[in-house]
Design a protein around this motif. Structure first.
Motif, PDB file in Angstrom:
ATOM      1  N   PRO A  33       0.829  -1.215   0.000  1.00 44.09           N
ATOM      2  CA  PRO A  33       0.000   0.000   0.000  1.00 44.09           C
ATOM      3  C   PRO A  33       0.860   1.261   0.000  1.00 44.09           C
ATOM      4  O   PRO A  33       1.747   1.424   0.836  1.00 44.09           O
ATOM      5  N   TYR A  35       0.564   5.493  -0.303  1.00 46.11           N
ATOM      6  CA  TYR A  35      -0.356   6.626  -0.235  1.00 46.11           C
ATOM      7  C   TYR A  35       0.302   7.937  -0.662  1.00 46.11           C
ATOM      8  O   TYR A  35      -0.273   9.011  -0.470  1.00 46.11           O
ATOM      9  N   TRP A 125      -7.304   6.612  -3.748  1.00 47.01           N
ATOM     10  CA  TRP A 125      -7.674   5.613  -2.748  1.00 47.01           C
ATOM     11  C   TRP A 125      -9.178   5.574  -2.467  1.00 47.01           C
ATOM     12  O   TRP A 125      -9.690   4.581  -1.928  1.00 47.01           O
ATOM     13  N   VAL A 128     -11.299   2.521  -3.486  1.00 46.56           N
ATOM     14  CA  VAL A 128     -11.459   1.315  -2.659  1.00 46.56           C
ATOM     15  C   VAL A 128     -11.855   1.682  -1.232  1.00 46.56           C
ATOM     16  O   VAL A 128     -11.650   0.904  -0.293  1.00 46.56           O
ATOM     17  N   PRO A 132      -7.220  -1.246   1.368  1.00 39.76           N
ATOM     18  CA  PRO A 132      -6.910  -2.234   0.327  1.00 39.76           C
ATOM     19  C   PRO A 132      -7.909  -3.385   0.270  1.00 39.76           C
ATOM     20  O   PRO A 132      -8.368  -3.876   1.305  1.00 39.76           O
ATOM     21  N   MET A 174      -3.509  -0.139  -9.525  1.00 41.10           N
ATOM     22  CA  MET A 174      -4.113  -0.495  -8.245  1.00 41.10           C
ATOM     23  C   MET A 174      -3.442  -1.722  -7.642  1.00 41.10           C
ATOM     24  O   MET A 174      -3.207  -1.785  -6.425  1.00 41.10           O
ATOM     25  N   LEU A 179      -3.659  -1.008  -3.688  1.00 40.65           N
ATOM     26  CA  LEU A 179      -5.084  -0.765  -3.487  1.00 40.65           C
ATOM     27  C   LEU A 179      -5.837  -2.090  -3.473  1.00 40.65           C
ATOM     28  O   LEU A 179      -6.895  -2.208  -2.853  1.00 40.65           O
TER      29      LEU A 179
END
Length: 201
Positions: A33, A35, A125, A128, A132, A174, A179
């Motif tokens: 993940p 960000y 983000w 989703v 995740p 993704m 994600l």
């Protein structure tokens, strides 16, 4: 194809193959993940360049891409003009495709417009719900090329001026940026990425 044993006796997703660069990417980056808005922008652009090619081709050229695209800092890429485009088209160290190069520049401009209103990371983000998706695939044949979430995100990106970001390209981003966790359940990285997705206490 399913998870496969490699030369170091570790079971991995079979797409990693035996190329040390690909294995390192699988073991340390793919599915983790992320960000960071700049990193997400870089990945979206590189996935656009990958369209029609294999990811290992991009991976082998990634260092040069980062150099000539000034580490994919959106403010810098957005300012690229005709002379820079011609220089990029003459650089054998990257994918020399005018449409994709021009799309990278216009995507940087779209990024800045979006960031003036909201975080690019939050926007990506939100596809989703900020958390995740943990898939549990046993075979590569089960992994989709696109999903409802990637279709919706691709549509949202295009509505904001982004290019070369169809549902399949967006789903690849993704997957790589965590994600979704599409490591096969037999691959140790599946459990690793589940743990990495848990909020810090």
């Amino acid at each position: 194809m399913s998870a496969a044993e490699t030369s170091d006796d570790r079971t991995r997703c079979s797409w990693a193959g035996n190329d040390p660069l690909y294995i390192a990417y699988h073991d340390t980056e793919w599915g983790v993940p992320n960000y960071d808005s700049r990193a997400l922008f870089e990945k979206l652009v590189l996935e656009g360049f990958q369209a029609g090619l294999s990811w290992i081709t991009i991976l082998r050229k990634r260092d040069r891409f980062r150099e000539v695209f000034e580490n994919f800092e959106p403010e810098r890429v957005a300012s690229f003009g005709p002379d820079k485009i011609e220089a990029l088209l003459a650089d054998p160290g990257i994918i020399r495709h005018r449409g994709k190069i021009e799309a990278a520049i216009s995507n940087a401009q779209a990024f800045l417009e979006l960031e003036a209103k909201e975080s690019f990371s939050d926007f990506i983000w939100s596809a989703v719900g900020g958390t995740p998706i943990q898939n549990r695939f046993a075979s590569m044949s089960e992994i989709p090329a696109q999903t409802d979430e990637s279709v919706a995100l691709a549509k949202a990106l295009k509505a904001r001026g982004f290019r070369f970001c169809g549902p399949t390209t967006v789903y690849a981003m993704m997957q790589s940026m965590g994600l979704v966790n599409d490591h096969l359940i037999a691959c140790p990285r599946h459990a690793d990425c589940v743990e990495l997705a848990r909020p810090t206490p």
